[in-house]
Design an enzyme around this catalytic site. Structure first.
Site, PDB file in Angstrom:
ATOM      1  N   HIS A   1       0.954  -1.140  -0.095  1.00  0.00           N
ATOM      2  CA  HIS A   1       0.002  -0.114   0.131  1.00  0.00           C
ATOM      3  C   HIS A   1       0.953   1.195  -0.042  1.00  0.00           C
ATOM      4  CE1 HIS A   1      -3.239  -2.746   2.099  1.00  0.00           C
ATOM      5  NE2 HIS A   1      -3.754  -2.134   1.030  1.00  0.00           N
TER       6      HIS A   1
ATOM      7  N   CYS B   1      -2.829   0.034   9.973  1.00  0.00           N
ATOM      8  CA  CYS B   1      -3.933  -0.867   9.329  1.00  0.00           C
ATOM      9  C   CYS B   1      -4.886  -1.352  10.396  1.00  0.00           C
ATOM     10  CB  CYS B   1      -3.024  -1.924   9.044  1.00  0.00           C
ATOM     11  SG  CYS B   1      -1.668  -1.651   8.001  1.00  0.00           S
TER      12      CYS B   1
HETATM   13  C1  CIR Z   1      -3.465  -7.770   3.249  1.00  0.00           C
HETATM   14  O1  CIR Z   1      -2.815  -7.906   2.484  1.00  0.00           O
HETATM   15  O2  CIR Z   1      -4.641  -6.946   2.909  1.00  0.00           O
HETATM   16  C2  CIR Z   1      -3.169  -7.584   4.753  1.00  0.00           C
HETATM   17  N1  CIR Z   1      -2.245  -8.972   4.755  1.00  0.00           N
HETATM   18  C3  CIR Z   1      -2.674  -6.606   5.326  1.00  0.00           C
HETATM   19  C4  CIR Z   1      -3.266  -5.241   5.168  1.00  0.00           C
HETATM   20  C5  CIR Z   1      -2.445  -4.153   5.583  1.00  0.00           C
HETATM   21  N2  CIR Z   1      -3.389  -2.980   5.691  1.00  0.00           N
HETATM   22  C6  CIR Z   1      -2.734  -1.798   5.615  1.00  0.00           C
HETATM   23  O3  CIR Z   1      -1.613  -1.666   5.295  1.00  0.00           O
HETATM   24  N3  CIR Z   1      -3.546  -0.906   5.740  1.00  0.00           N
END
Ligand code: CIR
Length: 260
Positions: free
Chosen positions: A165, A252
């Protein structure tokens, strides 16, 4: 009020299935107990900073649903339901929508395309939307329309290859200062904000999180903590090695807002 003067945070408890969370590569996922420990420390940190924290029930069907930042974007004046570019996460938005309807005066939806909240950095002047494997141009443009309905300006920027991201590689230290990985050290991206470059060996810690007068930083990133403290901002170290195994950092695990 600064953009990080939050009063409230919404979290979701990790499910046992978090061990199966999405990750880049074929390494093992984290142990559930380790994720729970990190989540508990995170919730306690937000409470210690004065936020009212609500924790939603875990969702076994959605291994990544602990990362509530991705299915929605929130401000005191309203929430925007997003649409993840990861098929296994697409259902999370319907799960969180009723809570957002209860908590916010208005709830808008992305009308087309895909956006993950991890690609959205709220700065004082504008909301930056990074294009990534999860966020496409159509979704970013739809988000700009929704942001305008909330009186906010959005701008599309590129996310460097190799990061999940946009915010995997950056986070606000102060309103006019952003910590960035070297790949994001670009005037055009941040509209003249001061940039603090994260050392390459601590690039995994760039997803730090400013909350009120404190920057939350992963405990295995001492050089980032030193850089933040050098700007006169207090840091708080939190464990993140388990969630790091599924490509997540400190922003997150919450949606945060200033109640109006
Ligand atoms: C994903 O790949 O969606 C999750 N394992 C990690 C999400 C991390 N979220 C974020 O950076 N906002």
């Amino acid at each position: 009020m600064a953009v990080y003067d939050f009063t409230h945070a919404l979290l979701r408890a990790p499910s046992q299935s978090v061990t199966q969370g999405l990750r880049d590569g074929d390494h093992d996922g984290p142990a559930y107990d380790d994720v729970l420990r990190e989540h508990t420390a995170y919730a306690a940190a937000l409470r210690s900073l004065g936020l009212a924290v609500e924790i939603l029930e875990p969702l076994e069907d959605y291994p990544d649903s602990i990362f509530v930042e991705d299915p929605a974007l929130v401000f005191g004046e309203g929430a925007i339901l997003l649409n993840s570019g990861a098929p296994s996460r697409a259902g999370e938005v319907a799960e969180i929508a009723p809570t957002l309807e209860r908590l916010f005066p208005q709830v808008l939806s992305l009308i087309e395309g895909h956006v993950d909240g991890g690609d959205v950095l709220v700065t004082p002047g504008e909301v930056l939307i990074g294009l990534s494997a999860r966020t496409d141009q159509t979704g970013a443009e739809a988000l700009i329309v929704a942001l305008a309905q909330l009186g906010r300006k959005g701008r599309v920027v590129a996310t460097p290859a190799g990061v999940l991201h946009f915010k995997t590689g950056c986070g606000l230290i102060e309103e006019e200062t952003v910590a960035v990985v070297a790949e994001l050290d670009d005037d055009a991206l941040f509209g003249g904000m001061r940039r603090v470059i994260v050392p390459a060996e601590e690039a995994a810690g760039a997803n730090l999180l400013r909350v009120r007068d404190t920057v939350l930083v992963g405990e295995e990133f001492p050089r980032i903590r030193d850089l933040v403290e050098a700007h006169g901002v207090t840091t708080m170290a939190l464990p993140v090695s388990a969630i790091g195994k599924i490509d997540a950092g400190l922003s997150c695990m919450s949606l945060r807002w200033l109640a109006t």
